[in-house]
Design a protein around this motif. Structure first.
Motif, mmCIF file in Angstrom:
data_model
loop_
_atom_site.group_PDB
_atom_site.id
_atom_site.type_symbol
_atom_site.label_atom_id
_atom_site.label_comp_id
_atom_site.label_asym_id
_atom_site.label_seq_id
_atom_site.Cartn_x
_atom_site.Cartn_y
_atom_site.Cartn_z
ATOM 1 N N LEU A 187 -30.124 9.828 0.916
ATOM 2 C CA LEU A 187 -31.564 9.902 0.712
ATOM 3 C C LEU A 187 -32.308 10.265 1.986
ATOM 4 O O LEU A 187 -33.490 10.615 1.938
ATOM 5 N N SER A 188 -31.643 10.179 3.130
ATOM 6 C CA SER A 188 -32.289 10.573 4.380
ATOM 7 C C SER A 188 -32.570 12.066 4.365
ATOM 8 O O SER A 188 -31.873 12.848 3.717
ATOM 9 N N ARG A 189 -33.603 12.464 5.069
ATOM 10 C CA ARG A 189 -33.977 13.878 5.100
ATOM 11 C C ARG A 189 -32.884 14.723 5.762
ATOM 12 O O ARG A 189 -32.248 14.288 6.710
ATOM 13 N N GLY A 190 -32.703 15.925 5.245
ATOM 14 C CA GLY A 190 -31.686 16.788 5.813
ATOM 15 C C GLY A 190 -31.780 18.182 5.227
ATOM 16 O O GLY A 190 -32.617 18.467 4.370
ATOM 17 N N GLU A 191 -30.922 19.055 5.672
ATOM 18 C CA GLU A 191 -30.868 20.423 5.198
ATOM 19 C C GLU A 191 -30.141 20.480 3.849
ATOM 20 O O GLU A 191 -29.431 19.531 3.471
ATOM 21 N N PRO A 192 -30.296 21.593 3.097
ATOM 22 C CA PRO A 192 -29.513 21.744 1.861
ATOM 23 C C PRO A 192 -28.032 21.501 2.130
ATOM 24 O O PRO A 192 -27.500 21.939 3.151
ATOM 25 N N VAL A 193 -27.381 20.817 1.232
ATOM 26 C CA VAL A 193 -26.001 20.407 1.466
ATOM 27 C C VAL A 193 -25.042 21.594 1.443
ATOM 28 O O VAL A 193 -23.934 21.509 1.980
ATOM 29 N N LEU A 194 -25.456 22.714 0.837
ATOM 30 C CA LEU A 194 -24.662 23.947 0.872
ATOM 31 C C LEU A 194 -25.478 25.064 1.511
ATOM 32 O O LEU A 194 -26.662 25.226 1.198
ATOM 33 N N PRO A 195 -24.869 25.853 2.381
ATOM 34 C CA PRO A 195 -25.556 27.047 2.884
ATOM 35 C C PRO A 195 -25.526 28.144 1.818
ATOM 36 O O PRO A 195 -24.617 28.197 0.984
ATOM 37 N N THR A 196 -26.538 29.008 1.833
ATOM 38 C CA THR A 196 -26.551 30.165 0.944
ATOM 39 C C THR A 196 -26.105 31.382 1.743
ATOM 40 O O THR A 196 -26.722 31.727 2.756
ATOM 41 N N GLU A 197 -25.027 32.013 1.304
ATOM 42 C CA GLU A 197 -24.490 33.197 1.977
ATOM 43 C C GLU A 197 -24.781 34.430 1.111
ATOM 44 O O GLU A 197 -24.568 34.396 -0.109
ATOM 45 N N TYR A 198 -25.272 35.491 1.738
ATOM 46 C CA TYR A 198 -25.615 36.704 1.008
ATOM 47 C C TYR A 198 -24.581 37.787 1.258
ATOM 48 O O TYR A 198 -24.176 38.049 2.390
ATOM 49 N N VAL A 199 -24.147 38.402 0.156
ATOM 50 C CA VAL A 199 -23.212 39.524 0.203
ATOM 51 C C VAL A 199 -23.928 40.700 -0.422
ATOM 52 O O VAL A 199 -24.161 40.719 -1.632
ATOM 53 N N GLN A 200 -24.325 41.700 0.382
ATOM 54 C CA GLN A 200 -25.118 42.799 -0.120
ATOM 55 C C GLN A 200 -24.348 44.111 -0.083
ATOM 56 O O GLN A 200 -23.600 44.396 0.857
ATOM 57 N N VAL A 201 -24.517 44.871 -1.156
ATOM 58 C CA VAL A 201 -23.980 46.216 -1.235
ATOM 59 C C VAL A 201 -25.172 47.167 -1.158
ATOM 60 O O VAL A 201 -26.116 47.052 -1.944
#
Length: 448
Positions: free
Chosen positions: A430-444
């Motif tokens: 419940l403590s404040r923090g960043e999203p538990v998963l990073p978002t990785e972008y794969v672009q074509v």
């Protein structure tokens, strides 16, 4: 479907006016310019989670499907638009025959999401897709915010059940939607009968302080409630003196008393005292329910208390400080012409100020570590890497205008529990923090 199933007043014939005026004026201009029929792709996503939150919860998808299906411009709606001169006659003629005939893909309801996740993708002509922006965002932003708060509360409560009881703290129609979203997020029951009627959510409720105050004595009130509802009822014991009320409750109902409810005071201290008193009186199976403006932090603080269930109202239906999920609905690709065979061209807003977006029709997959725990949200355009092909998150919701993915609410609720369990353990902090998963972008770089 009857409009009552949507949480609408019965005299509202459709969802078509749950929109902003500029959706219709854009339509009029596009019809006149000859661009309205260009094939288009819109996506729903959020650029960031509410501050300190570790994950989001997709909720409201089932209500979105109902709203899309009921998006119709009947005679009454068209008359209103004509009277107010919102759009011209040519546009009114087009609206009279409106039916969404496109496709909708999205994360299944109950799934978790992260910044940039393409939560929903709407494809069709620009004209038919742009009209749905407001109603889709209205539902998803509200319901996902409530479900995220509910999920945090459910995590804090552990195996103890949660009762949704926020109807009197929000708009009457929002209350029904909130009860549904809370159930998706892990709550077990609601006090709202409309939610029970429309969505099959189990309902509970016994009495308030007014019932005790109605009677000459607390004993008379307890006797009346037990006579009417049986010994398994829940008696509210903090109208006057808690210790005296608990003693009277057991004397009236016997050790078979179902539960007592505490709605004020130092809940941790009072719960311990009440548990000790109940045990001394032989009511060892009588449960303790606590209410009183709880949120996830208050629930977590009561983890060591002898509490059997929590009732949550205000903090739940207001998203526990975050009443919206801040989702947006953006055009990410469009055809070069109105030819159905014309290729799609990625488009995106490029302005400054933190509101940029990434063009192109996107897929999403969740990469797992060697232990089967999620380690990244991968979002991309173009071909899906072979190693992620089996981990794609989006499913077909609507195909050619036909709804494909209506589900029982219990299925959605179970999906959320499983999705949350598949996240790293820190997701439940419940403590404040960043999203538990990073978002990785794969672009074509080429079009899609």
């Amino acid at each position: 479907m009857n409009t009552a199933d949507l949480g609408l007043p019965v005299d509202v014939p459709s969802t078509a006016l749950f929109t902003d005026q500029y959706e219709l004026t854009m339509l009029q201009a596009a019809l006149k310019a000859g661009t309205a029929e260009r094939r288009s792709v819109f996506e729903v996503f959020t650029r960031r989670l509410p501050e300190g939150r570790r994950y989001g919860v997709v909720a409201g998808t089932g209500r979105v499907l109902d709203a899309v299906e009921n998006f119709r411009f009947d005679a009454g709606v068209l008359g209103f638009l004509r009277e107010r001169q919102i759009v011209d006659e040519a546009t009114l003629d087009w609206l009279a025959g409106y039916r969404f005939t496109g496709d909708v893909l999205g994360y299944p309801e109950g799934e978790v999401y992260f910044p940039g996740s393409p939560i929903m993708r709407v494809e069709g002509s620009f004209a038919e897709c742009v009209l749905l922006e407001t109603v889709i965002l209205s539902i998803l932003n509200h319901d996902s915010a409530i479900a995220a708060a509910a999920s945090r509360m459910s995590s804090a409560a552990g195996s103890r059940p949660l009762i949704e009881m926020g109807a009197r703290r929000t708009h009457e129609l929002s209350a029904v939607a909130a009860a549904r979203a809370a159930y998706v997020g892990g709550f077990t029951t609601t006090s709202d009968l409309a939610a029970g009627f429309r969505y099959g959510i189990p309902t509970v409720g016994t009495s308030a302080h007014a019932f005790t105050l109605l009677h000459d004595t607390e004993r008379d009130a307890f006797r009346a409630q037990v006579d009417a509802l049986g010994r398994g009822t829940t008696l509210l014991v903090d109208t006057y003196d808690v210790a005296e009320a608990v003693r009277t409750a057991v004397e009236v109902a016997g050790p078979e008393l179902g539960a007592v409810r505490i709605d004020s005071g130092d809940l941790l201290l009072v719960a311990h005292r009440v548990r000790q008193q109940l045990d001394e009186l032989g009511a060892t199976d009588t449960k303790i329910v606590v209410t009183s403006d709880l949120d996830e932090y208050a629930i977590a603080s009561l983890a060591a208390a002898p509490v059997d269930a929590y009732g949550v109202g205000t903090q739940l239906v207001t998203g526990s400080g975050h009443p919206t999920a801040s989702m947006v609905y953006k055009l990410v690709a469009r055809a070069e012409s109105d030819d159905p065979r014309a290729p799609l061209v990625p488009v995106a807003k490029k302005s400054s100020g933190g509101k940029t977006s990434i063009g192109g029709r996107k897929w999403a997959a969740r990469r797992l570590d060697e232990d089967g725990i999620a380690e990244a949200e991968v979002v991309g355009t173009g071909p899906v890497p072979a190693e992620l092909a089996g981990r794609q998150l989006q499913v077909e919701l609507v195909k050619g205008g036909e709804v494909l993915a209506r589900e029982p609410l219990d299925v959605v609720r179970d999906r959320h529990i499983a999705a949350r369990a598949g996240l790293p353990l820190s997701a439940t902090q419940l403590s404040r923090g960043e999203p538990v998963l990073p978002t990785e972008y794969v672009q074509v770089p080429s079009g899609n």
